[in-house]
Each structure stands twice: as C-alpha cells, then as structure tokens.
Scaffold this active site. Sequence first.
Site, mmCIF file in Angstrom:
data_model
loop_
_atom_site.group_PDB
_atom_site.id
_atom_site.type_symbol
_atom_site.label_atom_id
_atom_site.label_comp_id
_atom_site.label_asym_id
_atom_site.label_seq_id
_atom_site.Cartn_x
_atom_site.Cartn_y
_atom_site.Cartn_z
ATOM 1 N N GLY A 225 1.289 -24.868 15.940
ATOM 2 C CA GLY A 225 1.315 -23.585 15.235
ATOM 3 C C GLY A 225 1.643 -23.783 13.772
ATOM 4 O O GLY A 225 1.532 -24.900 13.257
ATOM 5 N N ASN A 226 2.020 -22.741 13.100
ATOM 6 C CA ASN A 226 2.454 -22.879 11.702
ATOM 7 C C ASN A 226 3.491 -21.809 11.377
ATOM 8 O O ASN A 226 3.804 -20.968 12.214
ATOM 9 C CB ASN A 226 1.256 -22.842 10.746
ATOM 10 C CG ASN A 226 0.475 -21.554 10.855
ATOM 11 O OD1 ASN A 226 1.001 -20.478 10.578
ATOM 12 N ND2 ASN A 226 -0.777 -21.642 11.277
ATOM 13 N N TYR A 227 4.011 -21.848 10.161
ATOM 14 C CA TYR A 227 5.144 -20.995 9.800
ATOM 15 C C TYR A 227 4.783 -19.543 9.470
ATOM 16 O O TYR A 227 5.651 -18.759 9.131
ATOM 17 C CB TYR A 227 5.857 -21.562 8.572
ATOM 18 C CG TYR A 227 6.617 -22.840 8.834
ATOM 19 C CD1 TYR A 227 7.490 -22.939 9.905
ATOM 20 C CD2 TYR A 227 6.466 -23.931 7.986
ATOM 21 C CE1 TYR A 227 8.200 -24.103 10.132
ATOM 22 C CE2 TYR A 227 7.176 -25.110 8.200
ATOM 23 C CZ TYR A 227 8.037 -25.195 9.274
ATOM 24 O OH TYR A 227 8.735 -26.328 9.501
#
Length: 408
Positions: A210-212
């Site tokens: 995923g990412n932030y």
Amino acid sequence: MSSLKGKHIVLGITGGIAAYKSAVLLRLLIKKGAEVQVVMTPAAKEFITPVTLSALSGKPVVSEFFTANTGEWHSHVDLGLWADLMIVAPATASTLGKMANGIADNMLVTTYLSAKEHVMVAPAMDLDMYASPSTRRNLATLACDGVEIIEAAEGELASHLVGKGRMAEPEEIVERAEKFFSRSEDMKGVKVAITIGPTYEKIDPVRFIGNYSSGKMGSSLALECAERGAEVTAICGPVSVYPDHPSVRVIKVESAEEMCKSALEDFEGCDIGILAAAVADYRPEVFSDHKIKREGTEEMTIRLVKNPDIAACVGSRKKEGQTIVGFALETDDAALNAEKKLDRKNLDMIVLNSLADKGAGFRTDTNKVTIFSRGGRPEEFPLKSKREVASDIVDAILKYRDKQKIQG
Ligand code: CTP
C-alpha cells in the site's frame, strides 16, 4: 447586491473573549441583508449579553433547550433545517472538540448536528491551545466532515502572548460567507467523477502493498464539488473517512485493477474527472490463498507486475467537453515531470504537490500546490488547509472550462 441577501444564517457564539467581535459580525451580516438567528452556549453569556445580540438580530437569542418559565421547547432540528449556513464564531477548543465528536450537550452543538447545509467555524483561543495536537486533530476531523475552517490569525491574544489564535476579523468571515453563497451553485448540473486514496495490492490474506495516502485531498475535493452543486461519484480506495454528502455517491474499491474498472465506467459520463488517488503502480504477480509462513522461509522475493495507469486510460478516452485533472507527487524536477505527465496522460490540468515542501503531501491536513493547465501558465498557491486547496483547485478547473468554452 450581496449574496447574503435573504439567506438564513445561524450564528453560533461560544465562550471566549473574542465573543465581543461577534456583535460586529452579526451587525455586518444583518447589513448585508441576511436573516440571523443567534445561538449561544451558556459560557458565551459570560462574555457578551443576549440583550445586545437579540437587539442587533431582531430575534430572541436561543441558548437553552427550554425557556425556563414557559417550558417552551427550542427545536434544534428546525433551526438546523432553517439555516442556509451556520457560522460558529468564536469557536472555542471545547466546542470544536464537541462538534468533532458529536457531544451534544448544548443547543449550539445539537443545532450543528442537525444542520443540513454548510458550516463554518472561526476558532479563537490561546496560541498553545490552538497548536495543541487535540485541537489540530479536532479541526482535521471537522474539515474531513466538510466544515469550513476559517483559520485563526496571528496577533496579540487575550493572554497578552503573541501568536496564532486570534479569531479572524468579522469582515473576513463575512467575505467567506459571501463567497460561499456566490459560488454555492456554480457546479449545478455538473457531473464529477473522482478517484481517492491509496490502493492495496494483496500479497496473501493478511498482507498487502500500500502507500501513505490518507485520501484527505480527494475527499476534500469531492465535498467541495458537492457543496457547489455538482453530482459526484467518488471511487475510494481504503481510506479511513469517506466523503459524506447527499450528492456524493461512494464506490469502495481496494486494488488498482478494481479502481480502474470503476473509473472506466464512471468517468464515461462525467464532465469533470479528477484522479486524486495514489494508485499502486505494481501488484504482486501471484496472490497466495494461504498466509505465507515465516518458518522455513529465510528470504523471499515478490515478483511485481505493472498495474494499469488509470489516468492514462481515462485520458485516452477523453471526450469533447470533458475536463480531466490529475495529480503529481514529485521529489525531483517537479515542474518538468508534472508537465510531462500532463502530456503523456492526455490530461487538461495537473496539480503538483512537491514532497520537498513541509506540510504538503501525504498524511497532512495541509497542502501546497502548483496547478499546470494545458495552454496556460502554472499557478502557484501558498500552504493552505486541504479544504481551501480543494476550493482553489475547483476554481481553477471552472476557469479552465470557461476558457475552453470561449475558445470553442
Ligand atoms: N495514476 C493513475 N494510475 C496509476 C498511476 C497514477 O491513475 N497507475 C494517476 C494519479 O492518480 C495521478 C497521476 O496519475 O493523478 C500521476 O500519478 P503519479 O504517481 O505522480 O505518477 P505515475 O504515473 O505513477 O509516475 P511516477 O510514479 O513514475 O512518478
């Protein structure tokens, strides 16, 4: 003629020194032709009297749920429905906390919870309270809920300390209210589709790539468009807060492939398409049905394959009259890379947020953007709350569309 003429405004006043400025604010709103109902918290009466406010508004001030001697019930529901706009000024730290968490122990907060239309808050408190994590958290929650924050100004405070915490001047609050009404219908009949948040790419039943991205910028944009009269379809990756508005249809997706499928369907009939999602560029080639065990696996390699570029897909299918807007998050050669993306993905506009700027990008409540439009000059904006940035972006999109129409 002022856009406030004939508008119903609930003016919520809470217990802070700045409450004296509310009388000036009330006077200005009335002069502009608005009908104003004042709702005070009990503490506000320690700072300014209901007599002054009822004389200025021409209406009895509401403060309690009941009138003590007659037992008459004051309906916060009716007030909430009556209001075209609610302004809470000054908004103390305590009231902001109650509003953010639904603690409905007074007439003002119950009215807020019943309010159907736009709400603005103008905080006022001492600098340390204003900067405290809990106040910032509550303001961020309210902004996500669609409340417009009129940030406090710098100056000398009631404590005689100097810093950020002074309530915005009444003139500025009136200007914001006028701006709200003058553009509140400027997207009526416009269909907007927007991708929001991160995507999760599954590795096994418990893990993902995923990412932030928090989805705050995209949600702010969806709410801004909806409040200005647009019909919005929000295709949301796994975000913590979804944009909540009667004119926003939320579609929940998880992976880039799911987001792409939805986007291709929903961008088809839109007038404005916004790609605000931080799409994972790659996904694991294989998904393991079973949890990958640590025991017996000393090293592991996950082979990744490329995800579809949703923006480029949507851009390549762009129809006459459609405006497609992307985002770019860059660390190096920001402007050059943003302009290249604008061309490569066949977008009309691209919003650049540079990771080099403090307070911009992921996991913040603020952002600092430069907007690149096809055939136009880049427009650079200062650091602002994501809600304010959303308003600037929508203004720029509408300006671009007007220009396109004129040029035929
Ligand atoms: N985007 C998209 N689908 C992807 C990747 C990006 O729709 N698979 C969109 C984003 O929503 C954004 C724009 O394309 O509006 C630019 O995203 P960005 O991550 O900055 O660019 P990339 O094309 O992924 O290029 P790079 O990561 O190499 O900078």
